[in-house]
Design a protein around this motif. Structure first.
Motif, PDB file in Angstrom:
ATOM      1  N   THR A  57       0.842  -1.203   0.000  1.00  0.00           N
ATOM      2  CA  THR A  57       0.000   0.000   0.000  1.00  0.00           C
ATOM      3  C   THR A  57       0.876   1.252   0.000  1.00  0.00           C
ATOM      4  O   THR A  57       0.654   2.189  -0.782  1.00  0.00           O
ATOM      5  CB  THR A  57      -0.927  -0.013   1.240  1.00  0.00           C
ATOM      6  OG1 THR A  57      -1.784  -1.141   1.142  1.00  0.00           O
ATOM      7  CG2 THR A  57      -1.754   1.260   1.346  1.00  0.00           C
ATOM      8  N   GLY A  58       1.890   1.248   0.868  1.00  0.00           N
ATOM      9  CA  GLY A  58       2.798   2.400   0.968  1.00  0.00           C
ATOM     10  C   GLY A  58       3.521   2.667  -0.347  1.00  0.00           C
ATOM     11  O   GLY A  58       3.705   3.829  -0.745  1.00  0.00           O
ATOM     12  N   LYS A  59       3.902   1.586  -1.022  1.00  0.00           N
ATOM     13  CA  LYS A  59       4.587   1.747  -2.321  1.00  0.00           C
ATOM     14  C   LYS A  59       3.694   2.480  -3.313  1.00  0.00           C
ATOM     15  O   LYS A  59       4.122   3.373  -4.039  1.00  0.00           O
ATOM     16  CB  LYS A  59       4.905   0.346  -2.889  1.00  0.00           C
ATOM     17  CG  LYS A  59       6.373  -0.022  -2.784  1.00  0.00           C
ATOM     18  CD  LYS A  59       6.612  -1.348  -3.480  1.00  0.00           C
ATOM     19  CE  LYS A  59       7.289  -2.292  -2.493  1.00  0.00           C
ATOM     20  NZ  LYS A  59       7.125  -3.702  -2.798  1.00  0.00           N
ATOM     21  N   ALA A  60       2.435   2.066  -3.349  1.00  0.00           N
ATOM     22  CA  ALA A  60       1.500   2.709  -4.288  1.00  0.00           C
ATOM     23  C   ALA A  60       1.269   4.171  -3.919  1.00  0.00           C
ATOM     24  O   ALA A  60       1.174   5.032  -4.804  1.00  0.00           O
ATOM     25  CB  ALA A  60       0.164   1.961  -4.304  1.00  0.00           C
ATOM     26  N   LEU A  61       1.191   4.454  -2.621  1.00  0.00           N
ATOM     27  CA  LEU A  61       0.987   5.850  -2.197  1.00  0.00           C
ATOM     28  C   LEU A  61       2.161   6.698  -2.673  1.00  0.00           C
ATOM     29  O   LEU A  61       1.975   7.794  -3.224  1.00  0.00           O
ATOM     30  CB  LEU A  61       0.865   5.937  -0.668  1.00  0.00           C
ATOM     31  CG  LEU A  61      -0.345   5.228  -0.030  1.00  0.00           C
ATOM     32  CD1 LEU A  61      -0.232   5.240   1.501  1.00  0.00           C
ATOM     33  CD2 LEU A  61      -1.654   5.884  -0.470  1.00  0.00           C
ATOM     34  N   ALA A  62       3.378   6.170  -2.482  1.00  0.00           N
ATOM     35  CA  ALA A  62       4.570   6.931  -2.876  1.00  0.00           C
ATOM     36  C   ALA A  62       4.627   7.092  -4.389  1.00  0.00           C
ATOM     37  O   ALA A  62       4.911   8.179  -4.913  1.00  0.00           O
ATOM     38  CB  ALA A  62       5.823   6.228  -2.354  1.00  0.00           C
ATOM     39  N   ALA A  63       4.340   5.977  -5.108  1.00  0.00           N
ATOM     40  CA  ALA A  63       4.460   6.011  -6.565  1.00  0.00           C
ATOM     41  C   ALA A  63       3.418   6.929  -7.203  1.00  0.00           C
ATOM     42  O   ALA A  63       3.600   7.406  -8.323  1.00  0.00           O
ATOM     43  CB  ALA A  63       4.318   4.593  -7.130  1.00  0.00           C
ATOM     44  N   SER A  64       2.319   7.180  -6.504  1.00  0.00           N
ATOM     45  CA  SER A  64       1.241   7.993  -7.096  1.00  0.00           C
ATOM     46  C   SER A  64       1.667   9.442  -7.299  1.00  0.00           C
ATOM     47  O   SER A  64       1.107  10.142  -8.135  1.00  0.00           O
ATOM     48  CB  SER A  64       0.007   7.980  -6.181  1.00  0.00           C
ATOM     49  OG  SER A  64       0.220   8.792  -5.034  1.00  0.00           O
ATOM     50  N   GLY A  65       2.646   9.885  -6.496  1.00  0.00           N
ATOM     51  CA  GLY A  65       3.070  11.275  -6.586  1.00  0.00           C
ATOM     52  C   GLY A  65       2.040  12.256  -6.046  1.00  0.00           C
ATOM     53  O   GLY A  65       2.207  13.468  -6.139  1.00  0.00           O
ATOM     54  N   GLU A  99       6.180   2.671   9.529  1.00  0.00           N
ATOM     55  CA  GLU A  99       7.391   2.379   8.760  1.00  0.00           C
ATOM     56  C   GLU A  99       7.054   1.600   7.487  1.00  0.00           C
ATOM     57  O   GLU A  99       7.548   1.906   6.409  1.00  0.00           O
ATOM     58  CB  GLU A  99       8.373   1.604   9.631  1.00  0.00           C
ATOM     59  CG  GLU A  99       9.756   1.610   9.003  1.00  0.00           C
ATOM     60  CD  GLU A  99      10.779   0.918   9.873  1.00  0.00           C
ATOM     61  OE1 GLU A  99      10.654   0.992  11.116  1.00  0.00           O
ATOM     62  OE2 GLU A  99      11.682   0.290   9.290  1.00  0.00           O
ATOM     63  N   LYS A 100       6.206   0.580   7.625  1.00  0.00           N
ATOM     64  CA  LYS A 100       5.827  -0.195   6.433  1.00  0.00           C
ATOM     65  C   LYS A 100       5.112   0.680   5.409  1.00  0.00           C
ATOM     66  O   LYS A 100       5.314   0.537   4.206  1.00  0.00           O
ATOM     67  CB  LYS A 100       4.924  -1.364   6.831  1.00  0.00           C
ATOM     68  CG  LYS A 100       5.699  -2.488   7.466  1.00  0.00           C
ATOM     69  CD  LYS A 100       4.795  -3.677   7.712  1.00  0.00           C
ATOM     70  CE  LYS A 100       5.465  -4.615   8.706  1.00  0.00           C
ATOM     71  NZ  LYS A 100       4.555  -5.183   9.678  1.00  0.00           N
ATOM     72  N   LEU A 101       4.260   1.555   5.892  1.00  0.00           N
ATOM     73  CA  LEU A 101       3.531   2.447   4.973  1.00  0.00           C
ATOM     74  C   LEU A 101       4.441   3.528   4.384  1.00  0.00           C
ATOM     75  O   LEU A 101       4.093   4.156   3.376  1.00  0.00           O
ATOM     76  CB  LEU A 101       2.372   3.126   5.719  1.00  0.00           C
ATOM     77  CG  LEU A 101       1.152   2.239   6.016  1.00  0.00           C
ATOM     78  CD1 LEU A 101       0.286   2.847   7.110  1.00  0.00           C
ATOM     79  CD2 LEU A 101       0.328   2.015   4.743  1.00  0.00           C
ATOM     80  N   GLY A 102       5.594   3.749   5.035  1.00  0.00           N
ATOM     81  CA  GLY A 102       6.501   4.804   4.567  1.00  0.00           C
ATOM     82  C   GLY A 102       5.950   6.188   4.856  1.00  0.00           C
ATOM     83  O   GLY A 102       6.198   7.142   4.114  1.00  0.00           O
ATOM     84  N   LEU A 103       5.202   6.311   5.953  1.00  0.00           N
ATOM     85  CA  LEU A 103       4.554   7.581   6.294  1.00  0.00           C
ATOM     86  C   LEU A 103       5.009   8.056   7.679  1.00  0.00           C
ATOM     87  O   LEU A 103       5.383   7.238   8.520  1.00  0.00           O
ATOM     88  CB  LEU A 103       3.027   7.404   6.324  1.00  0.00           C
ATOM     89  CG  LEU A 103       2.348   6.970   5.019  1.00  0.00           C
ATOM     90  CD1 LEU A 103       0.851   6.734   5.262  1.00  0.00           C
ATOM     91  CD2 LEU A 103       2.552   8.003   3.913  1.00  0.00           C
ATOM     92  N   ASP A 104       4.927   9.360   7.901  1.00  0.00           N
ATOM     93  CA  ASP A 104       5.215   9.855   9.251  1.00  0.00           C
ATOM     94  C   ASP A 104       3.933  10.048  10.062  1.00  0.00           C
ATOM     95  O   ASP A 104       3.986  10.327  11.258  1.00  0.00           O
ATOM     96  CB  ASP A 104       6.067  11.137   9.215  1.00  0.00           C
ATOM     97  CG  ASP A 104       5.332  12.295   8.557  1.00  0.00           C
ATOM     98  OD1 ASP A 104       4.155  12.121   8.150  1.00  0.00           O
ATOM     99  OD2 ASP A 104       5.925  13.383   8.458  1.00  0.00           O
ATOM    100  N   HIS A 105       2.790   9.923   9.410  1.00  0.00           N
ATOM    101  CA  HIS A 105       1.531   9.922  10.144  1.00  0.00           C
ATOM    102  C   HIS A 105       0.471   9.211   9.315  1.00  0.00           C
ATOM    103  O   HIS A 105       0.607   9.112   8.092  1.00  0.00           O
ATOM    104  CB  HIS A 105       1.069  11.355  10.467  1.00  0.00           C
ATOM    105  CG  HIS A 105       0.599  12.138   9.271  1.00  0.00           C
ATOM    106  ND1 HIS A 105       1.460  12.760   8.383  1.00  0.00           N
ATOM    107  CD2 HIS A 105      -0.653  12.370   8.796  1.00  0.00           C
ATOM    108  CE1 HIS A 105       0.757  13.354   7.429  1.00  0.00           C
ATOM    109  NE2 HIS A 105      -0.525  13.125   7.644  1.00  0.00           N
ATOM    110  N   VAL A 106      -0.544   8.695   9.995  1.00  0.00           N
ATOM    111  CA  VAL A 106      -1.731   8.206   9.278  1.00  0.00           C
ATOM    112  C   VAL A 106      -2.870   9.172   9.566  1.00  0.00           C
ATOM    113  O   VAL A 106      -2.781  10.018  10.454  1.00  0.00           O
ATOM    114  CB  VAL A 106      -2.143   6.766   9.702  1.00  0.00           C
ATOM    115  CG1 VAL A 106      -1.141   5.741   9.226  1.00  0.00           C
ATOM    116  CG2 VAL A 106      -2.396   6.669  11.195  1.00  0.00           C
TER     117      VAL A 106
END
Ligand code: A2P
Length: 279
Positions: A57-65, A99-106
């Motif tokens: 999920t985190g990968k897709a969030l990052a890749a979406s830009g 960390e898995k999501l690659g986010l600093d907050h949800v």
């Protein structure tokens, strides 16, 4: 682009009324499914630590830009397998999810199941108060909580859950629980909003409304959620369905359609009973 309305949570934060759920999507497929959903216009993604797909999920969030502030990301604290959760474990689990999501907050962090027999949900909620205060979750809430557990939180915590995410669809409409939510200022969020895509989508009432409006059965059911003010997170790994499920804002069910869908109430859950579930 589909215009998804938002529901204002009890702390003022806006949550899209329709989101994309990734329960049962393997991690390897999650990046693609979430990527398709984001391209289709979904901005709210619902995952959980137990789904094992926070990384995809985190990968897709990052890749979406897409800018972070346009996204609404939910994840959930899983049940401790053996013992009650303590503060340190809860914080560690939360860090691991971020960390898995690659986010600093949800945007939303939920207690996944109440497990009343463990008697730890109140202590967990106290740690959730801390997480909310830190800003690392913009809102916190619960999932699968019953009225007695919501009442207990209300009595013992100044923080009202923003959301209770529960099994909810026309076959199990949760009218009583929705009324409790309304009284407490808790937004209702539906998991398995399509009844897991099984007999609900083949029921005569749903098919009749679908025919009448020139829409699919799934679109009719999602529209029922929208008109009841419920937040829904349909899951699909099929690109065509992912897009179709978001396209429910260009038609309206009338009172007769809504009543016919309401009348599908069976009183039976598809998923586990939260009073007993202790995975
Ligand atoms: P798939 O993922 O193979 O597309 P729920 O969100 O209620 O748990 O339902 C998810 C199930 O419903 C999945 O099996 C999914 O299949 C199916 N589904 C999702 N969207 C649709 C749709 N538009 N039409 C028919 N079935 C759907």
């Amino acid at each position: 682009m589909n215009q998804v309305p938002t529901i204002q949570l009890n702390n003022g934060i806006a949550m899209p009324q329709l989101g994309f759920g990734v329960w049962q999507v393997p991690d390897a497929e999650a990046a693609q499914a979430v990527g398709t959903a984001l391209e289709a216009g979904y901005r709210s993604i619902d995952t959980a630590s137990i789904y094992g797909n926070e990384a995809g999920t985190g990968k897709a969030l990052a890749a979406s830009g897409l800018p972070r502030e346009e996204l609404f990301v939910t994840t959930k604290l899983w049940n401790h397998p053996r013992e009650p959760w303590g503060r340190d474990n809860v914080l560690r689990e939360f860090d691991a999810s971020l960390e898995k999501l690659g986010l600093d907050h949800v945007d939303l962090y939920l207690i996944h199941w109440p497990r009343p027999m463990r008697e730890d949900y109140l202590a967990i909620w106290k740690t959730f108060e801390e997480i909310a205060e830190s800003g690392r979750a913009r809102a916190v809430g619960v999932s699968n909580f019953q009225p007695a557990q919501l009442e207990r939180l209300r009595a013992e915590s100044p923080l009202v859950p923003a959301v209770n995410q529960v099994e909810l669809h026309p076959l199990f409409g949760q009218a009583e629980l929705r009324a409790v939510h309304a009284g407490l200022g808790i937004a209702t969020e539906a998991w398995s909003p399509l009844g897991q895509g099984k007999e609900l989508l083949a029921s005569p009432a749903v098919l009749a409304a679908a025919e009448k409006h020139g829409r699919s059965a799934a679109q009719v059911v999602l529209r029922w959620h929208v008109q009841h003010g419920t937040i829904a997170i349909p899951k699909s790994v099929t690109p065509e369905r992912i897009r179709q499920n978001l396209d429910v804002f260009g038609f309206e069910l009338d009172a007769e359609d809504m009543a016919a869908l309401d009348a599908l109430e069976s009183g039976r859950r598809i998923g586990p009973d939260p009073q007993e579930f202790d995975a």
